[in-house]
Scaffold this motif. Structure first.
Motif, PDB file in Angstrom:
ATOM      1  N   LEU A 375     -13.699  24.792 -24.764  1.00 61.78           N
ATOM      2  CA  LEU A 375     -13.199  24.346 -23.477  1.00 61.78           C
ATOM      3  C   LEU A 375     -13.629  23.048 -23.233  1.00 61.78           C
ATOM      4  O   LEU A 375     -12.678  22.111 -22.637  1.00 61.78           O
ATOM      5  N   LEU A 376     -14.819  22.621 -23.295  1.00 57.97           N
ATOM      6  CA  LEU A 376     -15.529  21.224 -23.038  1.00 57.97           C
ATOM      7  C   LEU A 376     -14.780  19.992 -23.651  1.00 57.97           C
ATOM      8  O   LEU A 376     -14.471  19.216 -23.356  1.00 57.97           O
ATOM      9  N   CYS A 377     -14.590  20.478 -25.203  1.00 58.48           N
ATOM     10  CA  CYS A 377     -13.981  19.585 -26.050  1.00 58.48           C
ATOM     11  C   CYS A 377     -12.274  19.529 -25.699  1.00 58.48           C
ATOM     12  O   CYS A 377     -11.973  18.350 -25.653  1.00 58.48           O
ATOM     13  N   LEU A 378     -11.786  20.357 -25.382  1.00 58.63           N
ATOM     14  CA  LEU A 378     -10.138  20.328 -25.293  1.00 58.63           C
ATOM     15  C   LEU A 378     -10.030  19.465 -24.108  1.00 58.63           C
ATOM     16  O   LEU A 378      -8.879  19.054 -23.628  1.00 58.63           O
ATOM     17  N   ARG A 405      -5.715  14.320 -18.680  1.00 54.63           N
ATOM     18  CA  ARG A 405      -5.584  15.420 -17.915  1.00 54.63           C
ATOM     19  C   ARG A 405      -4.360  15.832 -17.296  1.00 54.63           C
ATOM     20  O   ARG A 405      -4.196  16.805 -16.645  1.00 54.63           O
ATOM     21  N   ARG A 406      -3.302  14.924 -17.094  1.00 54.58           N
ATOM     22  CA  ARG A 406      -2.149  15.077 -16.731  1.00 54.58           C
ATOM     23  C   ARG A 406      -1.391  15.662 -17.784  1.00 54.58           C
ATOM     24  O   ARG A 406      -0.017  15.916 -17.343  1.00 54.58           O
ATOM     25  N   ALA A 407      -1.772  15.635 -18.958  1.00 53.04           N
ATOM     26  CA  ALA A 407      -0.809  16.300 -20.193  1.00 53.04           C
ATOM     27  C   ALA A 407      -1.716  17.727 -20.544  1.00 53.04           C
ATOM     28  O   ALA A 407      -1.196  18.532 -20.875  1.00 53.04           O
ATOM     29  N   VAL A 408      -2.902  17.670 -20.464  1.00 58.43           N
ATOM     30  CA  VAL A 408      -3.822  18.723 -20.733  1.00 58.43           C
ATOM     31  C   VAL A 408      -4.311  19.415 -19.680  1.00 58.43           C
ATOM     32  O   VAL A 408      -5.214  18.707 -19.216  1.00 58.43           O
ATOM     33  N   LEU A 409      -4.405  20.625 -19.292  1.00 61.56           N
ATOM     34  CA  LEU A 409      -5.077  21.319 -18.088  1.00 61.56           C
ATOM     35  C   LEU A 409      -5.834  22.412 -18.689  1.00 61.56           C
ATOM     36  O   LEU A 409      -5.418  23.183 -19.579  1.00 61.56           O
ATOM     37  N   VAL A 410      -7.016  22.498 -18.682  1.00 65.12           N
ATOM     38  CA  VAL A 410      -8.024  23.542 -19.046  1.00 65.12           C
ATOM     39  C   VAL A 410      -8.491  24.241 -17.771  1.00 65.12           C
ATOM     40  O   VAL A 410      -9.237  23.455 -16.843  1.00 65.12           O
ATOM     41  N   ALA A 411      -7.752  25.539 -17.649  1.00 63.59           N
ATOM     42  CA  ALA A 411      -8.359  26.397 -16.697  1.00 63.59           C
ATOM     43  C   ALA A 411      -9.469  27.255 -16.957  1.00 63.59           C
ATOM     44  O   ALA A 411      -9.311  28.040 -17.544  1.00 63.59           O
ATOM     45  N   ARG A 490      -2.335  28.727  -9.753  1.00 61.66           N
ATOM     46  CA  ARG A 490      -2.376  27.608  -9.222  1.00 61.66           C
ATOM     47  C   ARG A 490      -2.336  26.768 -10.816  1.00 61.66           C
ATOM     48  O   ARG A 490      -1.767  25.502 -10.900  1.00 61.66           O
ATOM     49  N   ALA A 491      -2.852  27.257 -11.685  1.00 57.62           N
ATOM     50  CA  ALA A 491      -2.741  26.398 -13.157  1.00 57.62           C
ATOM     51  C   ALA A 491      -1.317  26.353 -13.578  1.00 57.62           C
ATOM     52  O   ALA A 491      -1.001  25.298 -14.252  1.00 57.62           O
ATOM     53  N   LEU A 492      -0.945  27.691 -13.352  1.00 56.36           N
ATOM     54  CA  LEU A 492       0.637  27.494 -13.858  1.00 56.36           C
ATOM     55  C   LEU A 492       1.700  26.640 -12.952  1.00 56.36           C
ATOM     56  O   LEU A 492       2.550  25.982 -13.608  1.00 56.36           O
ATOM     57  N   ALA A 493       1.436  26.450 -11.765  1.00 52.99           N
ATOM     58  CA  ALA A 493       2.207  25.581 -10.889  1.00 52.99           C
ATOM     59  C   ALA A 493       1.964  24.040 -11.397  1.00 52.99           C
ATOM     60  O   ALA A 493       2.929  23.295 -11.152  1.00 52.99           O
ATOM     61  N   ALA A 494       0.801  23.825 -11.991  1.00 53.02           N
ATOM     62  CA  ALA A 494       0.780  22.448 -12.543  1.00 53.02           C
ATOM     63  C   ALA A 494       1.709  22.151 -13.515  1.00 53.02           C
ATOM     64  O   ALA A 494       1.916  20.777 -13.595  1.00 53.02           O
ATOM     65  N   ASP A 495       2.053  23.242 -14.226  1.00 53.73           N
ATOM     66  CA  ASP A 495       3.237  22.915 -15.161  1.00 53.73           C
ATOM     67  C   ASP A 495       2.932  21.700 -16.176  1.00 53.73           C
ATOM     68  O   ASP A 495       3.780  20.744 -16.549  1.00 53.73           O
ATOM     69  N   ARG A 496       1.803  21.717 -16.746  1.00 52.94           N
ATOM     70  CA  ARG A 496       1.409  20.939 -17.742  1.00 52.94           C
ATOM     71  C   ARG A 496       1.789  21.168 -19.000  1.00 52.94           C
ATOM     72  O   ARG A 496       2.313  22.165 -19.514  1.00 52.94           O
ATOM     73  N   PRO A 497       2.194  20.056 -19.892  1.00 49.13           N
ATOM     74  CA  PRO A 497       2.630  20.204 -21.192  1.00 49.13           C
ATOM     75  C   PRO A 497       1.900  21.261 -22.007  1.00 49.13           C
ATOM     76  O   PRO A 497       2.236  21.690 -22.923  1.00 49.13           O
ATOM     77  N   VAL A 498       0.425  20.937 -21.767  1.00 46.11           N
ATOM     78  CA  VAL A 498      -0.492  21.668 -22.577  1.00 46.11           C
ATOM     79  C   VAL A 498      -1.468  22.539 -21.653  1.00 46.11           C
ATOM     80  O   VAL A 498      -2.128  21.754 -20.740  1.00 46.11           O
TER      81      VAL A 498
END
Length: 575
Positions: A375-378, A405-411, A490-498
């Protein structure tokens, strides 16, 4: 410390320079106030010699009017100066807090390394306040020095020996005061460090209170905090003793100095070299000098504590970044193809992993350290020691961390909730790409879909005010499963591509978890999603499952096939 990083001295100078205009204004007003106060005994001496001794009523009234004007001026200047100086300290502390917040929130990270959240809070509050106090007391110091100079000039007018005694005695006294303040500075720094650590431990224990109670570890936790608190108390008492000794020594020195001035003045009066009025003025000035000296004692102590706090603030501001910032930005929107090529970091050992754009992939590992390091690397909170992580063929090290981080969200699994309404907690993810003025433009449909997919809408229906119910700090008014559902929403509402989710349903019941799994797949269709989990319900809806064993990829395939053919996988997932 990185090249060009701020030091404690730089932090102090910045705090003062940012309030230069207010400091100058307050200093001028303070000098006027102290000058008027110093002139009061001089005018009283003149009244005695020119009015009382001669019996002239007109002269007496004239000089009483002068005294009234002096008191009006000193009173007005004092009130105005006090208002400006207090505002100066608050503004300086506020700017420091903003600077600290910007450093802590820097996308490159690093400011929180080896620091408890409570310790950072202490630095941003107590230490910032103490450094702000330096900007406050600077004008006090200037006005006190001005009072000493004016008093020396007045004494020179009365008697050259008296004036020279003050002028030649002040520098050694100030130098001795500086030497005496050094132990206070050292002990103040230790006191703040211990207090910050105690605050951090307290915040840590409160956050994990339920876990501690469940484990029956309350006594160990209490013992840990008691030890830390006692260390903090001991440091505070040492600093208090040092401050008391500092103030006592300074007062003793100034008392002796003022007594010498009074004795010399009395001797000159008895010798007939100065008049009775001059003697009264000299004694009055000697008594007045106690105020500026006490003020300098206070200023010296505040400077000592401010320097100690400035060094602690500088350490945070100078913290090395966790990852270097790239300049490139991913495509808008990015396809979302993630790849790990020979990644070695922590528990990861040469991981090669391809995650196609639009895929729903499960990642299974029995080692929590492997999951944490992945997770830290992603999230690019850390860069691999070897190998690369790529997004659409671009190495993450070359991308701007904020843009990434606007493209990839790690929850993360342990994501906290805020002390606000349930809806505002969920909207926080959707609001991330909007400014404060644009929050009304957030797609409410996306928020509603996220609430439904995560089954957080069921949570809202159980609350007194629905989604408008205010949650307790960190969501403690909810159960563990309810908190997880709101965090997932909250993570899903962000609607990130990844989107990378780590164990999002460990505290959710089986029926609800299955419902979430199917809704999650539907909501994230054609968008890259990685589920780092051992949940059979979530893994069942993935396109492919990758198994990490001993820090490297051991096998991969559909969840059903792995269950049937891989005993180790079956044991990990169905345990």
């Amino acid at each position: 410390m990185p090249t060009g990083a701020p030091t404690g001295g730089v932090v102090l100078r910045r705090a003062i320079r940012g309030q230069r205009g207010r400091v100058i204004a307050a200093s001028l007003l303070g000098m006027t106030h102290q000058g008027c106060e110093a002139l009061v005994p001089v005018v009283v001496g003149i009244v005695i010699d020119s009015a009382v001794a001669t019996g002239s009523s007109a002269t007496l009234l004239r000089w009483l009017l002068v005294l009234a004007i002096l008191f009006l001026a000193l009173s007005t200047c004092y009130r105005t100066s006090a208002r400006i100086t207090e505002g100066t300290g608050e503004l300086a502390a506020h700017r420091l807090r903003m600077e600290l917040a910007a450093r802590v929130l820097d996308p490159r990270g690093g400011a929180d390394a080896n620091r408890l959240p409570g310790a950072l809070t202490s630095i941003a509050t107590d230490d910032a306040r103490r450094v702000g106090s330096v900007a406050t007391v600077l004008s006090y110091g200037v006005s006190a020095v001005a009072a000493l100079v004016i008093s020396a000039v007045a004494l020179l007018r009365i008697s050259v020996p008296l004036g020279l005694l003050v002028l030649l005695g002040i520098p050694p006294l100030l130098w001795l005061g500086h030497l005496i303040s050094r132990p206070l500075e050292r002990r103040s720094e230790t006191e703040q460090e211990r207090a910050a650590h105690a605050s951090g431990v307290a915040a840590d224990l409160v956050a994990g209170l339920r876990v501690l109670k469940g484990m029956g570890a309350e006594s160990a936790a209490v013992a840990r905090y008691r030890t830390t608190s006692r260390e903090s108390l001991a440091a505070a008492l040492r600093a208090a003793r040092s401050r008391a000794g500092h103030e006592g020594a300074i007062l003793a020195l100034t008392g002796v100095f003022i007594a010498v001035i009074g004795l010399v003045g009395a001797y000159l009066a008895m010798d007939g070299r100065i008049s009775v009025g001059d003697l009264v003025a000299a004694v009055g000035l000697a008594q007045f000098l106690l105020g500026p000296f006490q003020l300098l004692t206070y200023v010296n102590a505040e400077l000592a504590q401010g320097r100690a706090s400035a060094r602690r603030i500088a350490e945070v501001l100078a913290s090395p970044v966790a990852v270097e910032g790239g300049r490139a930005a991913p495509a808008d929107p990015p396809p979302g193809h993630l790849a790990l090529r020979g990644v070695t970091f922590g528990a990861l050992r040469g991981v090669d992993l391809d995650l196609p754009a639009g895929s729903l992939t499960g990642v299974v590992t029995a080692d929590p350290a492997v999951a944490a390091d992945l997770l830290l690397c992603l999230a690019r909170e850390r860069d691999p020691a070897a190998g690369t992580v790529e997004l659409d063929g671009m190495a993450l090290t070359g991308l701007d961390p904020d843009a990434l981080r606007r493209a990839v969200l790690v929850a993360h699994h342990d994501a906290d909730l805020f002390e606000s309404t349930l809806l505002e907690n969920v909207r926080a993810g959707a609001d991330a790409d909007t400014t404060a003025a644009d929050t009304t433009a957030v797609d409410t449909t996306a928020v509603d879909r996220a609430l439904t997919a995560s089954a957080a809408d069921d949570v809202a229906r159980l609350l007194p005010d629905g989604a408008a119910t205010v949650l307790a700090e960190r969501g403690r008014s909810l159960s563990g499963g309810q908190r997880q559902r709101v965090a997932l929403a909250r993570a899903l509402a962000a609607d990130r591509p990844v989107l990378v989710l780590h164990d999002p349903t460990t505290a959710v019941d089986t029926v609800t978890e299955s419902r979430i799994a199917s809704r999650l797949r539907a909501l994230r269709r054609d968008r890259t999603t990685i589920l780092v989990t051992t949940s059979p319900a979530l893994l069942a809806v993935t396109d492919r499952v990758v198994v990490l064993d001993d820090g490297t990829v051991r096998t991969d395939g559909p969840h059903g096939e792995l269950l049937a053919a891989d005993a180790a996988y079956r044991a990990t997932v169905l345990a």
